[in-house]
Design a protein around this motif. Structure first.
Motif, short mmCIF file in Angstrom:
data_model
loop_
_atom_site.label_atom_id
_atom_site.label_comp_id
_atom_site.label_asym_id
_atom_site.label_seq_id
_atom_site.Cartn_x
_atom_site.Cartn_y
_atom_site.Cartn_z
N VAL A 195 10.34 81.95 87.71
CA VAL A 195 11.38 81.27 87.17
C VAL A 195 11.60 79.93 88.17
O VAL A 195 11.25 80.10 89.61
CB VAL A 195 12.56 82.10 87.15
N ALA A 196 12.20 78.90 87.84
CA ALA A 196 12.51 77.69 88.91
C ALA A 196 13.51 78.15 89.62
O ALA A 196 14.64 78.73 89.51
CB ALA A 196 12.74 76.47 88.06
N VAL A 197 13.23 78.01 91.06
CA VAL A 197 14.26 78.20 92.06
C VAL A 197 14.63 77.10 92.91
O VAL A 197 15.44 76.94 93.85
CB VAL A 197 13.85 79.41 92.84
N GLY A 198 13.91 75.89 92.69
CA GLY A 198 14.31 74.79 93.58
C GLY A 198 13.23 73.58 93.26
O GLY A 198 12.50 73.61 92.46
N ARG A 199 13.49 72.64 94.03
CA ARG A 199 12.90 71.25 93.85
C ARG A 199 12.84 70.31 95.14
O ARG A 199 13.61 70.54 96.13
CB ARG A 199 13.22 70.45 92.71
N GLY A 200 12.00 69.53 95.25
CA GLY A 200 11.97 68.63 96.26
C GLY A 200 10.77 67.41 95.91
O GLY A 200 10.38 67.35 94.94
N MET A 201 10.74 66.68 97.06
CA MET A 201 10.11 65.49 96.89
C MET A 201 8.68 65.72 97.69
O MET A 201 8.65 65.74 99.01
CB MET A 201 10.64 64.05 97.33
N PHE A 202 7.58 65.80 97.06
CA PHE A 202 6.22 65.98 97.78
C PHE A 202 5.39 64.75 98.20
O PHE A 202 5.55 63.61 97.37
CB PHE A 202 5.18 66.66 96.69
N HIS A 203 5.35 64.68 99.43
CA HIS A 203 4.63 63.37 99.89
C HIS A 203 3.14 63.75 100.34
O HIS A 203 2.96 64.38 101.33
CB HIS A 203 5.33 62.98 101.33
N GLU A 204 2.42 63.33 99.33
CA GLU A 204 0.84 63.72 99.58
C GLU A 204 0.29 62.53 100.14
O GLU A 204 0.19 61.10 99.62
CB GLU A 204 0.20 63.60 98.21
N THR A 205 -0.24 62.40 101.51
CA THR A 205 -0.47 61.51 102.26
C THR A 205 -2.08 61.25 102.62
O THR A 205 -2.24 60.26 103.25
CB THR A 205 0.10 61.82 103.75
N TYR A 242 -4.83 61.72 100.01
CA TYR A 242 -5.90 61.45 98.91
C TYR A 242 -5.37 60.19 98.14
O TYR A 242 -5.84 59.25 97.98
CB TYR A 242 -6.42 62.61 98.02
N PHE A 243 -4.19 60.66 97.48
CA PHE A 243 -3.61 59.34 96.89
C PHE A 243 -2.69 58.45 97.37
O PHE A 243 -2.08 57.63 97.03
CB PHE A 243 -3.01 59.88 95.56
N GLU A 244 -2.00 59.17 98.35
CA GLU A 244 -1.02 58.54 99.39
C GLU A 244 0.11 58.26 98.54
O GLU A 244 0.62 57.00 98.51
CB GLU A 244 -1.81 57.48 100.19
N GLU A 245 0.60 59.24 97.92
CA GLU A 245 1.82 58.74 96.92
C GLU A 245 2.91 59.77 97.02
O GLU A 245 2.66 60.73 97.65
CB GLU A 245 1.25 58.62 95.40
N GLU A 246 3.75 59.90 96.29
CA GLU A 246 4.90 60.75 96.30
C GLU A 246 5.60 61.15 94.89
O GLU A 246 5.57 60.12 94.18
CB GLU A 246 6.06 60.60 97.47
N TRP A 247 6.07 62.14 94.68
CA TRP A 247 6.59 62.58 93.38
C TRP A 247 7.34 63.90 93.41
O TRP A 247 7.21 64.89 94.61
CB TRP A 247 5.75 62.77 92.27
N GLU A 248 8.29 64.14 92.68
CA GLU A 248 8.94 65.34 92.80
C GLU A 248 8.27 66.62 92.20
O GLU A 248 7.65 66.48 91.04
CB GLU A 248 10.30 64.97 91.73
N VAL A 249 8.43 67.58 92.72
CA VAL A 249 7.98 69.03 92.45
C VAL A 249 8.93 70.09 92.32
O VAL A 249 10.14 69.74 92.96
CB VAL A 249 6.75 69.34 93.46
N GLU A 250 8.82 70.92 91.77
CA GLU A 250 9.39 72.11 91.42
C GLU A 250 8.94 73.36 92.03
O GLU A 250 7.78 73.46 92.10
CB GLU A 250 9.96 72.31 89.98
N PHE A 251 9.78 74.26 92.43
CA PHE A 251 9.36 75.54 92.88
C PHE A 251 9.52 76.55 92.31
O PHE A 251 10.70 76.50 91.45
CB PHE A 251 9.93 76.05 94.52
N GLU A 252 8.88 77.65 91.79
CA GLU A 252 8.97 78.80 91.17
C GLU A 252 8.66 79.97 91.66
O GLU A 252 7.83 80.06 92.70
CB GLU A 252 8.26 78.59 89.70
N TYR A 253 9.42 81.13 91.38
CA TYR A 253 9.36 82.45 92.12
C TYR A 253 9.10 83.59 91.07
O TYR A 253 9.85 83.61 90.13
CB TYR A 253 10.32 82.53 92.93
N SER A 254 8.10 84.31 91.39
CA SER A 254 7.85 85.83 90.64
C SER A 254 8.27 86.79 91.46
O SER A 254 7.77 87.08 92.43
CB SER A 254 6.46 85.84 90.30
N GLU A 255 9.29 87.43 90.98
CA GLU A 255 9.83 88.65 91.59
C GLU A 255 8.82 89.92 91.53
O GLU A 255 8.66 90.54 92.75
CB GLU A 255 11.06 89.03 90.81
N LEU A 256 7.98 89.83 90.46
CA LEU A 256 7.08 91.00 90.45
C LEU A 256 6.01 90.82 91.42
O LEU A 256 5.67 91.60 92.27
CB LEU A 256 6.37 90.84 89.14
#
Length: 285
Positions: free
Chosen positions: A147-157, A159-173
């Motif tokens: 399930v989605a538990v958060g998000r942030g801005m990923f800075h890939e420095t 290979y592509f040297e770009e940034e974009w929003e990503v989401e975090f997910e968590y599995s309790e199991l």
């Protein structure tokens, strides 16, 4: 020369004519277009809850004043625990219909399964351009508890040297986090983490089962994983953590709390370079 070309073309035409009339020719005309315009609505992969015992497959058709119609369904590929109806029925005047795929015992969690269905082409009309008609249906489905538990801005420095929003997910199991489609769609990045409030932070990247990430490149073992990138010249590109540097949750980043990870992007021929990459502007749900 021009005359000779004309004569040659004429001879070829005559030869083709006699060839077409030969009794040895087994040519058969293609099937005529059907009178219906039925299609599977989409081929989106499906993620199911653990409790799910079925899922729907939608079909659509085009036309006005349509009569009732039953379309036989053929199963090309399906797991043993799946049961698919033998046909789908459209009510008179209706342009949408569904079949319910039933899931029995034997489906394992966090495992991809393939389902492939089709119906006969006589129920399609390829000359209609109002719908991308497809008599085939091919998907992957699985059960998981991410399930989605958060998000942030990923800075890939590196290979592509770009940034974009990503989401975090968590599995309790699994007690495991992941960044779905981190760089390339379909490739997730997994990591263990004990949360922002832990006094002694634990953070490391893993495979999909929770085992610490490990990859072998040109017979050398690295703490790394497949990035999702395939370079057209050098092939698969792997993210490798640079040992001896801080990695994980940093509550005092330049722009606030962030995740920091020092990495190199490697291929079998060498490295594309190394640097710190980070995810900031963190928001936890």
């Amino acid at each position: 020369m021009k005359l000779n070309k004309i004569m040659l073309l004429s001879l070829l035409s005559v030869g083709a004519l006699f060839s077409a009339c030969s009794e040895d020719d087994n040519y058969e005309m293609g099937k005529p277009a059907g009178n219906n315009a039925v299609s599977f609505a989409n081929e989106e992969n499906i993620v199911l809850d653990f409790e799910a015992t079925d899922f729907d497959v939608e079909l659509v058709r085009v036309g006005d004043n349509l009569p009732a119609l039953t379309v036989p369904i053929t199963v090309l590929n399906a797991p043993d625990f799946v049961k698919v109806p033998a046909s789908v029925s459209f009510a008179a005047g209706e342009t949408e219909a569904r079949i319910k795929v039933e899931i029995g015992e034997g489906m394992e969690a966090f495992t991809d399964y393939n389902l492939s269905l089709m119906f006969d082409e006589e129920y399609t009309n390829p000359y209609l351009d109002t719908l991308a008609l497809s008599p085939r249906y091919n998907i992957t489905f699985l059960k998981e508890d991410y399930v989605a538990v958060g998000r942030g801005m990923f800075h890939e420095t590196v290979y592509f040297e770009e940034e974009w929003e990503v989401e975090f997910e968590y599995s309790e199991l699994l007690d495991l986090y992941r960044i779905p489609d981190a760089i390339i769609e379909g490739t997730h990045w997994y990591f263990k983490w004990n949360g922002p409030d832990a006094e002694e932070q634990v953070f490391y990247f893993t495979d999909s089962t929770g085992k610490k990430a490990s990859v072998t490149i040109s017979q050398t073992n690295y703490y790394g994983w497949f990035s999702g990138i395939t370079n057209p010249t050098y092939g698969p590109v792997y993210v490798c953590v640079l040992d001896g540097n801080f990695i994980g949750y940093n509550p005092e980043g330049e722009g606030g709390p962030e995740f920091d990870f020092p990495v190199a992007y490697r291929v079998s021929a060498g490295s594309f370079g190394s640097s710190y990459e980070w995810i900031d502007q963190l928001e936890f749900y």
